[in-house]
Design a protein around this motif. Structure first.
Motif, PDB file in Angstrom:
ATOM      1  N   GLY A 106       0.811  -1.214   0.000  1.00 57.10           N
ATOM      2  CA  GLY A 106       0.000   0.000   0.000  1.00 57.10           C
ATOM      3  C   GLY A 106       0.841   1.260   0.000  1.00 57.10           C
ATOM      4  O   GLY A 106       0.353   2.353  -0.311  1.00 57.10           O
ATOM      5  N   LEU A 107       2.122   1.109   0.337  1.00 51.15           N
ATOM      6  CA  LEU A 107       3.004   2.284   0.399  1.00 51.15           C
ATOM      7  C   LEU A 107       3.528   2.713  -0.973  1.00 51.15           C
ATOM      8  O   LEU A 107       4.233   3.715  -1.063  1.00 51.15           O
ATOM      9  N   PHE A 108       3.181   1.970  -2.009  1.00 47.05           N
ATOM     10  CA  PHE A 108       3.736   2.291  -3.326  1.00 47.05           C
ATOM     11  C   PHE A 108       3.360   3.694  -3.812  1.00 47.05           C
ATOM     12  O   PHE A 108       3.987   4.214  -4.712  1.00 47.05           O
ATOM     13  N   PHE A 109       2.346   4.282  -3.195  1.00 45.88           N
ATOM     14  CA  PHE A 109       1.988   5.657  -3.577  1.00 45.88           C
ATOM     15  C   PHE A 109       3.129   6.634  -3.282  1.00 45.88           C
ATOM     16  O   PHE A 109       3.203   7.726  -3.831  1.00 45.88           O
ATOM     17  N   LEU A 110       4.061   6.198  -2.419  1.00 48.84           N
ATOM     18  CA  LEU A 110       5.185   7.072  -2.070  1.00 48.84           C
ATOM     19  C   LEU A 110       6.096   7.320  -3.283  1.00 48.84           C
ATOM     20  O   LEU A 110       6.817   8.313  -3.332  1.00 48.84           O
ATOM     21  N   ASP A 111       6.041   6.422  -4.269  1.00 50.15           N
ATOM     22  CA  ASP A 111       6.871   6.565  -5.474  1.00 50.15           C
ATOM     23  C   ASP A 111       6.684   7.932  -6.134  1.00 50.15           C
ATOM     24  O   ASP A 111       7.623   8.494  -6.682  1.00 50.15           O
ATOM     25  N   GLU A 112       5.433   8.404  -6.091  1.00 46.85           N
ATOM     26  CA  GLU A 112       5.147   9.663  -6.811  1.00 46.85           C
ATOM     27  C   GLU A 112       4.606  10.746  -5.886  1.00 46.85           C
ATOM     28  O   GLU A 112       4.026  11.720  -6.341  1.00 46.85           O
ATOM     29  N   LEU A 113       4.767  10.581  -4.599  1.00 41.72           N
ATOM     30  CA  LEU A 113       4.145  11.533  -3.664  1.00 41.72           C
ATOM     31  C   LEU A 113       4.806  12.917  -3.722  1.00 41.72           C
ATOM     32  O   LEU A 113       6.024  13.041  -3.591  1.00 41.72           O
ATOM     33  N   GLN A 114       3.989  13.917  -3.931  1.00 43.85           N
ATOM     34  CA  GLN A 114       4.498  15.296  -3.986  1.00 43.85           C
ATOM     35  C   GLN A 114       4.269  16.024  -2.661  1.00 43.85           C
ATOM     36  O   GLN A 114       5.084  16.826  -2.245  1.00 43.85           O
ATOM     37  N   HIS A 115       3.121  15.718  -2.004  1.00 43.57           N
ATOM     38  CA  HIS A 115       2.792  16.419  -0.744  1.00 43.57           C
ATOM     39  C   HIS A 115       3.706  15.939   0.379  1.00 43.57           C
ATOM     40  O   HIS A 115       4.152  14.793   0.361  1.00 43.57           O
ATOM     41  N   PRO A 116       3.923  16.800   1.377  1.00 43.14           N
ATOM     42  CA  PRO A 116       4.686  16.307   2.532  1.00 43.14           C
ATOM     43  C   PRO A 116       3.846  15.347   3.383  1.00 43.14           C
ATOM     44  O   PRO A 116       2.641  15.534   3.518  1.00 43.14           O
ATOM     45  N   LEU A 117       4.487  14.332   3.948  1.00 46.23           N
ATOM     46  CA  LEU A 117       3.813  13.402   4.873  1.00 46.23           C
ATOM     47  C   LEU A 117       4.028  13.955   6.279  1.00 46.23           C
ATOM     48  O   LEU A 117       5.168  14.058   6.726  1.00 46.23           O
ATOM     49  N   TRP A 172      12.577   5.379  -2.548  1.00 40.42           N
ATOM     50  CA  TRP A 172      12.087   6.341  -1.560  1.00 40.42           C
ATOM     51  C   TRP A 172      13.248   7.059  -0.855  1.00 40.42           C
ATOM     52  O   TRP A 172      13.144   8.231  -0.521  1.00 40.42           O
ATOM     53  N   LEU A 173      14.340   6.310  -0.645  1.00 43.50           N
ATOM     54  CA  LEU A 173      15.493   6.962   0.007  1.00 43.50           C
ATOM     55  C   LEU A 173      16.087   8.047  -0.886  1.00 43.50           C
ATOM     56  O   LEU A 173      16.708   8.992  -0.414  1.00 43.50           O
ATOM     57  N   GLY A 174      15.868   7.909  -2.212  1.00 42.08           N
ATOM     58  CA  GLY A 174      16.384   8.917  -3.141  1.00 42.08           C
ATOM     59  C   GLY A 174      15.317   9.915  -3.546  1.00 42.08           C
ATOM     60  O   GLY A 174      15.536  10.709  -4.458  1.00 42.08           O
ATOM     61  N   SER A 175      14.166   9.887  -2.885  1.00 37.43           N
ATOM     62  CA  SER A 175      13.059  10.770  -3.258  1.00 37.43           C
ATOM     63  C   SER A 175      13.407  12.241  -3.070  1.00 37.43           C
ATOM     64  O   SER A 175      14.195  12.607  -2.193  1.00 37.43           O
ATOM     65  N   ARG A 176      12.793  13.075  -3.906  1.00 33.35           N
ATOM     66  CA  ARG A 176      12.996  14.526  -3.738  1.00 33.35           C
ATOM     67  C   ARG A 176      12.105  15.069  -2.624  1.00 33.35           C
ATOM     68  O   ARG A 176      12.260  16.204  -2.195  1.00 33.35           O
ATOM     69  N   ASN A 177      11.133  14.272  -2.233  1.00 35.53           N
ATOM     70  CA  ASN A 177      10.235  14.652  -1.146  1.00 35.53           C
ATOM     71  C   ASN A 177      10.923  14.270   0.186  1.00 35.53           C
ATOM     72  O   ASN A 177      11.024  13.092   0.525  1.00 35.53           O
ATOM     73  N   GLU A 178      11.356  15.301   0.881  1.00 33.85           N
ATOM     74  CA  GLU A 178      12.116  15.110   2.125  1.00 33.85           C
ATOM     75  C   GLU A 178      11.372  14.199   3.114  1.00 33.85           C
ATOM     76  O   GLU A 178      11.965  13.326   3.760  1.00 33.85           O
TER      77      GLU A 178
END
Lengths: 120, 355
Positions: free
Chosen positions: B173-184, B210-216
């Motif tokens: 279910g966490l796969f949405f993190l691949d493209e997440l733009q909003h902050p969690l 996710w470790l390389g995501s641009r979303n901090e």
């Protein structure tokens, strides 16, 4: 067996009550720590089931009071996630068992049976 | 001026004001009456609903006797809504068979339609409530619609959709993190972490992504995930994050390295210390203090003596205390060459230890 339940969540309190009555136990209900301590002082209960966090007096204070009254009543503590340290304190004060909420009422009944067998 | 207002006009004005006050008083009274009635309803409804839930948990949903008065209540739309929300909160209090029985109540009383209606409404809070209820009922058919709501513009809704997807699918279910733009948010991260029971070995490419995501916040969440499940295989990737652009990511990386600690961790932290900003340096000192490693003693003494920042000096003194370095600290205090500032810091650390 006369069992005292100390719990401030009405649904949990009623569910445990209903379950224990069905198992053939007598039940005393208290909704805060102070009420529980007063009842334990007055009556000879065989078992206490208490929540850790409650208004007026906590489960830990109930355990301390039982010790101060010199009563040897087994106590099952109901705690929430993240209250591990308090549970350790409860065991230091003589708690017999503990369960983490959310919990299964069926498991609680099993634990009561196990505890009763151990005591007898 | 007074000549301009006649007595007749004055009386008229007073009457208007009095009527206005009267209307206001009546409105307040009517409002209070309905509020009182609604509270009274809620109280009696709570008792009825709790009684029903208790019966179901103890006796089972299948053995429920026919209850005509409850059936009448169920015809009241506001009662159905309240029943539904109470069921959702009750379901979280139990596990095992009790939880299954509570979930079964949703179906027994056909409350699913209510939740679907809410999810399809136009109000954000109703949509979020509908998602919550369908998730509590484990209505898997709702998954496609809930997945679409992951891209909903309002936070309340997309956050509930994220939580629902993870509740249904677990780690996948966490796969949405691949493209997440909003902050969690921190709270949302905590909710998601608590819903995951295991991390399968096969999904390493997602964790790396996710470790390389641009979303901090995605990076920080992944670090927390690594820490929670002690994913030691990601040690090197976490170490590399000490070069990340964002200070918060570096601080979390230090915390997780401490969590995954191995024989080289202390040395690695000592090596990167000088290249970090004060905030990260303080985090490193906390990790060194927790490690209680004797090999940090000289380093800590050096920081106490020479670091220009007072916060670092205090942390170094506190870490030295944990390493049983009282004799060194006492020697510093008595030395005539020690500055008054250092003496004050050391005395503070010594007092903390005594307390």
């Amino acid at each position: 067996m006369l069992i005292l339940i100390a719990e401030d969540d009405e649904l949990i309190l009623r569910t445990i009550e209903h379950k224990l009555l069905k198992e053939g136990h007598e039940v005393l209900l208290t909704r805060n720590g102070k009420e529980a301590i007063d009842t334990i002082k007055e009556k000879d209960v065989d078992l206490v089931i208490t929540d850790i966090m409650m208004p007026f007096a906590s489960g830990i204070e109930i355990l301390s009071a039982i010790r101060a009254f010199g009563k040897k009543v087994p106590v099952i503590v109901l705690s929430s996630m993240g209250q591990e340290e308090v549970v350790v304190d409860a065991f230091d004060l003589g708690a017999a068992d503990f369960m983490v909420k959310p919990f299964s009422p069926n498991e609680l009944v099993l634990r009561i049976k196990r505890l009763t067998n151990q005591l007898s | 001026m007074l000549d301009l207002i006649t007595l007749h006009e004055l009386i008229l004005a007073v009457i208007v004001v009095l009527i206005f006050v009267l209307i206001l008083v009546i409105s307040v009274l009517i409002f209070s009456f309905f509020r009182y009635k609604s509270l009274q309803h809620r109280q009696s409804w709570t008792t009825i609903i709790q009684q029903k839930i208790t019966e179901v948990i103890v006796d089972g949903a299948e053995r429920l006797p026919k209850d005509t008065s409850f059936a009448l209540y169920l015809k009241i739309p506001s009662f159905r809504r309240y029943f539904l929300s109470t069921l959702v909160s009750s379901e979280r209090k139990f596990t095992g068979k009790a939880r299954e029985e509570v979930s079964r109540l949703f179906k027994v009383f056909n409350l699913e339609a209510e939740a679907w209606k809410k999810m399809r409404s136009k109000r954000d809070y109703l949509i979020a409530g509908g998602i919550q209820e369908l998730t509590a009922m484990r209505v898997e058919q709702a998954l496609p619609q809930i997945s679409e709501l992951l891209k909903y513009p309002q936070r309340q809704v997309y956050q509930e959709a994220q939580y629902a997807i993870v509740s249904f699918k677990g780690f996948e279910g966490l796969f949405f993190l691949d493209e997440l733009q909003h902050p969690l948010s921190d709270w949302q991260q905590l909710r998601l972490l608590r819903s995951i029971e295991e991390v399968p070995d096969t999904h390493f490419e997602h964790i790396n992504k996710w470790l390389g995501s641009r979303n901090e916040s995605v990076v920080i969440f992944t670090l927390r995930l690594i820490g929670q499940f002690q994913l030691l295989t990601y040690y090197q990737e976490v170490l590399m994050l000490l070069d990340h652009d964002m200070v918060t990511v570096r601080k979390h990386a230090v915390r997780i390295l401490q969590n995954l600690e191995n024989q080289s961790t202390v040395n690695q932290l000592l090596t990167v210390f000088d290249n970090q900003c004060i905030e990260v340096q303080l985090e490193i000192l906390k990790a060194l203090k927790a490690s209680k490693s004797k090999q940090t003693e000289l380093f800590l003494q050096e920081q106490l003596r020479s670091h220009p920042d007072i916060g670092i000096k205090i942390s170094a003194a506190e870490a030295l205390m944990v390493l049983e370095g009282q004799s060194y600290l006492r020697a510093i205090v008595t030395s005539p060459e020690t500055s008054s500032q250092i003496i004050q810091i050391v005395n503070h650390a010594l007092q903390e230890k005594t307390c």
